[in-house]
Motif scaffolding. Structure first.
Motif, short mmCIF file in Angstrom:
data_model
loop_
_atom_site.label_atom_id
_atom_site.label_comp_id
_atom_site.label_asym_id
_atom_site.label_seq_id
_atom_site.Cartn_x
_atom_site.Cartn_y
_atom_site.Cartn_z
N GLN A 189 23.29 -1.79 -8.08
CA GLN A 189 23.02 -2.54 -9.31
C GLN A 189 21.79 -2.62 -9.64
O GLN A 189 21.33 -2.49 -10.28
CB GLN A 189 24.06 -3.70 -9.13
CG GLN A 189 24.10 -4.65 -10.38
CD GLN A 189 25.01 -4.11 -10.83
OE1 GLN A 189 24.61 -3.94 -12.45
NE2 GLN A 189 26.16 -3.40 -10.99
N MET A 190 20.59 -2.55 -8.93
CA MET A 190 19.73 -3.21 -9.62
C MET A 190 19.03 -2.23 -9.93
O MET A 190 17.61 -2.01 -11.06
CB MET A 190 18.80 -3.87 -8.38
CG MET A 190 18.61 -5.46 -7.81
SD MET A 190 17.92 -5.76 -6.90
CE MET A 190 16.70 -5.24 -6.55
N THR A 191 18.96 -0.78 -9.37
CA THR A 191 18.65 0.51 -10.39
C THR A 191 19.07 0.58 -11.21
O THR A 191 18.77 0.85 -12.16
CB THR A 191 18.60 1.39 -9.43
OG1 THR A 191 18.11 1.43 -8.10
CG2 THR A 191 18.33 3.13 -9.77
N MET A 192 20.28 0.34 -11.71
CA MET A 192 21.14 0.88 -12.71
C MET A 192 20.40 0.10 -14.27
O MET A 192 19.90 -0.03 -15.26
CB MET A 192 22.79 0.76 -13.00
CG MET A 192 23.12 1.77 -11.97
SD MET A 192 25.29 1.58 -11.91
CE MET A 192 25.77 0.24 -12.13
N GLN A 193 20.38 -1.71 -13.70
CA GLN A 193 19.56 -2.14 -14.27
C GLN A 193 17.81 -1.83 -15.30
O GLN A 193 18.44 -2.10 -16.14
CB GLN A 193 19.32 -3.84 -13.74
CG GLN A 193 20.95 -4.43 -13.75
CD GLN A 193 21.08 -5.90 -13.41
OE1 GLN A 193 19.97 -6.16 -12.74
NE2 GLN A 193 22.16 -6.10 -11.78
N TYR A 194 17.71 -1.98 -13.83
CA TYR A 194 15.99 -1.07 -14.58
C TYR A 194 16.62 -0.04 -15.40
O TYR A 194 15.60 -0.52 -16.29
CB TYR A 194 15.43 -0.47 -13.17
CG TYR A 194 14.12 -0.12 -13.30
CD1 TYR A 194 12.83 -1.19 -13.22
CD2 TYR A 194 13.81 1.16 -13.56
CE1 TYR A 194 11.71 -0.80 -13.85
CE2 TYR A 194 12.46 1.44 -13.54
CZ TYR A 194 11.55 0.77 -13.50
OH TYR A 194 10.05 1.03 -13.85
N ASP A 195 17.25 0.65 -15.19
CA ASP A 195 17.33 1.86 -16.18
C ASP A 195 17.67 1.41 -17.22
O ASP A 195 17.30 2.50 -18.24
CB ASP A 195 18.33 3.44 -15.45
CG ASP A 195 17.76 4.04 -14.51
OD1 ASP A 195 16.29 3.89 -13.44
OD2 ASP A 195 17.96 4.64 -13.00
N ILE A 221 23.63 -3.24 -4.19
CA ILE A 221 22.47 -4.35 -4.65
C ILE A 221 21.91 -3.79 -5.35
O ILE A 221 21.26 -4.09 -6.18
CB ILE A 221 21.99 -5.26 -3.64
CG1 ILE A 221 23.63 -6.52 -3.59
CG2 ILE A 221 20.57 -5.87 -4.24
CD1 ILE A 221 22.56 -7.83 -2.02
N LEU A 222 21.12 -2.75 -4.13
CA LEU A 222 20.07 -1.66 -4.43
C LEU A 222 20.60 -0.58 -6.03
O LEU A 222 19.82 -0.48 -6.87
CB LEU A 222 19.18 -0.86 -3.23
CG LEU A 222 18.19 0.16 -3.99
CD1 LEU A 222 17.49 -0.80 -4.59
CD2 LEU A 222 17.86 0.77 -2.28
#
Length: 104
Positions: free
Chosen positions: A72-78, A69-70
C-alpha cells in the motif's frame, strides 16, 4: 545494524542512517527504498483506552500483515508521482486503504 525490526520485512531506521546507507552503497540502496514519516500523537493516561472503549467508534483497530502495508505504501508513493495532478495525489495518499477498511 542501524535498523530495528518492526514486523515482517519492515524495519525502522533513522533518516541519517538511511541517507548514509544510500551514500555508502549506491548500487544497493536508493532513497526510494525508504519511507519517511513524521508526526506526533499524545494521550493523557487512560485517554486512549477510554476513546477505544464502550463502542464509542472513535478508533478502529485492525490487524494487517507487513506485506500489505508495504504494498500500500509503495502504491501511494507511485500515485504521488504519476497522477495528472501530483498535489492532489499527495493529499489523497493513504485515504484509499482506510476507505476500503471502513467499507468492510
Amino acid at each position: 545494524s542501524a535498523s530495528s525490526p518492526l514486523v515482517g520485512n519492515l524495519s525502522m531506521i533513522s533518516l541519517d542512517d538511511a541517507r548514509r546507507l544510500c551514500e555508502d552503497n549506491p548500487t544497493k540502496y536508493r532513497p526510494r527504498d525508504f519511507f519517511t514519516f513524521g508526526g506526533f500523537c499524545s494521550w493523557r493516561p487512560q485517554q486512549l483506552e477510554r476513546e477505544m472503549g464502550d463502542n464509542r467508534g472513535e478508533w478502529l483497530a485492525l490487524s494487517v500483515d507487513s506485506e500489505s502495508i508495504l504494498n500500500q505504501m509503495t502504491m501511494q508513493y507511485d500515485a504521488c508521482f504519476t497522477e495528472t495532478n501530483p498535489t492532489h495525489g499527495r493529499l489523497e495518499a493513504g485515504t484509499t486503504i482506510w476507505r476500503n477498511f471502513l467499507d468492510l
